[in-house]
Scaffold this active site. Structure first.
Site, PDB file in Angstrom:
ATOM      1  N   CYS A 180     100.293 160.813 -18.258  1.00  0.00           N
ATOM      2  CA  CYS A 180     101.362 159.822 -18.180  1.00  0.00           C
ATOM      3  C   CYS A 180     102.616 160.351 -18.879  1.00  0.00           C
ATOM      4  O   CYS A 180     102.608 160.546 -20.101  1.00  0.00           O
ATOM      5  CB  CYS A 180     100.921 158.512 -18.830  1.00  0.00           C
ATOM      6  SG  CYS A 180     102.180 157.218 -18.760  1.00  0.00           S
ATOM      7  N   PRO A 181     103.697 160.601 -18.143  1.00  0.00           N
ATOM      8  CA  PRO A 181     104.927 161.084 -18.798  1.00  0.00           C
ATOM      9  C   PRO A 181     105.559 160.039 -19.700  1.00  0.00           C
ATOM     10  O   PRO A 181     106.258 160.381 -20.649  1.00  0.00           O
ATOM     11  CB  PRO A 181     105.839 161.436 -17.614  1.00  0.00           C
ATOM     12  CG  PRO A 181     105.337 160.598 -16.479  1.00  0.00           C
ATOM     13  CD  PRO A 181     103.853 160.486 -16.688  1.00  0.00           C
TER      14      PRO A 181
END
Length: 349
Positions: A180-181
């Site tokens: 997840c950025p």
């Protein structure tokens, strides 16, 4: 005939066969070299493991590499955006909406907004902090310490069940869901609950701001042409613009993040991760061709899947571990998944 002679004989037959098909297209002296080059070219890519997916992965490898680099280097930027946007909404709620609530709402509604708003904010901040700062879990490096089911060619270590390699983190992750950025972190065995709870409570918070601020947004939007003229002051203009900004932002996030949260809720109900969803679909199609039905070995039933995910062991845990901040660790060590060998409800509600 010797083995070497047999191989040479087969090569000559292939070259002669290719030469027959190309007699009418090229001179005689070029047929044998062309057939030899064609045979070499085929030997470079033809094997029993080659298929369309392998070829597609090779073609898209530069795209994957670019995405990994961008995600790795811009991770802190995404985290900053989450903190900045959330803080801006909280700032507007405190300095613009809260004074309005205290002056216009009845005591009952006033207590509801204050209690719910602060509870929702605490849950968002707690779970986001834990999701970003909790390692997702990594498999041991030694072979004798891991009940492995496969081997990672990139990490050169054994992989337990449900583990996958993350190209951004450059390591294998236990029960990996995705990278997840917005967390600048992988979502895995030890922080999956924090990630989902953050998405859930942020969606609820955005829906709360969007619904409760709807009338204020309509009034501010209708007065957008009037606030630039007297007798409106600078403070009035900033108030109306802040309300419009907050409503548009929270409404957009509630729709987009709500869809993502709903999708992850479906996955949790089925007892699978985002990666396993694709793997299970392919396996189900493969077995369907043979007349068989695929069953997810990591699903323990709808209710038990949620209990395992949230770590609910007794009824009070629905309050203390789900509706209140809790830092308890998930079931198991992420290496083995025999929590419920018999797939039935083995925990009290």
């Amino acid at each position: 005939m010797r083995p070497c002679s047999t191989v040479m004989h087969l090569l000559l037959r292939c070259m002669r066969g290719c030469g027959r098909h190309s007699r009418s297209r090229m001179p005689r002296r070029l047929r044998q070299p062309a057939s030899y080059i064609k045979l070499i070219f085929k030997s470079l890519y033809f094997n029993s493991l080659t298929n369309s997916e392998v070829v597609l992965d090779c073609i898209l490898e530069p795209v994957f590499w670019a995405v990994e680099v961008v995600t790795r280097w811009f991770g802190m930027v995404f985290v900053f955006l989450v903190v900045a946007l959330t803080s801006s909404v909280v700032f507007i709620a405190y300095f613009c909406l809260l004074p309005l609530v205290l002056h216009t709402y009845s005591p009952g509604w006033m207590m509801w907004h204050i209690c719910y708003g602060h509870w929702n904010l605490v849950m968002i901040v707690f779970h986001y902090f834990k999701a970003t700062n909790t390692p997702p879990g990594y498999p041991p490096k030694m072979k004798n310490e891991v009940p492995f089911v496969s081997f990672c060619k990139k990490c050169v270590i054994p992989k337990p069940a449900r583990s996958h390699h993350c190209g951004i983190c450059k390591t294998c992750i236990l029960k990996m869901d995705h990278h997840c950025p917005w967390l600048n972190n992988c979502v895995g065995h030890y922080n999956h609950r924090y990630f989902f709870s953050f998405c859930l409570f942020l969606t609820l918070g955005c829906m709360y701001c969007s619904i409760s601020g709807r009338n204020l947004f309509i009034d501010a939007y209708n007065a957008i042409d009037e606030i630039s003229q007297p007798p409106y002051t600078y403070k009035d203009r900033m108030f109306h613009k802040s309300v419009i900004y907050m409503w548009v932002l929270t409404s957009t996030v509630s729709v987009a993040l709500g869809a993502l949260t709903l999708w992850h809720a479906v996955l949790i109900t089925r007892g699978e991760t985002s990666i396993e969803r694709h793997i299970n679909n392919k396996e189900a199609k493969r077995l369907a061709k043979r007349g068989k039905v695929y069953r997810n070995p990591f699903s323990y039933g709808i209710l038990n899947n949620w209990k395992v995910f949230f770590g609910v062991e007794k009824r009070s845990h629905w309050l203390t571990r789900v509706l209140l901040p809790s830092g308890h660790t998930p079931y198991g060590d992420g290496l083995t998944w025999d929590i419920y060998p018999l797939k039935k409800d083995m925990m009290p509600v």
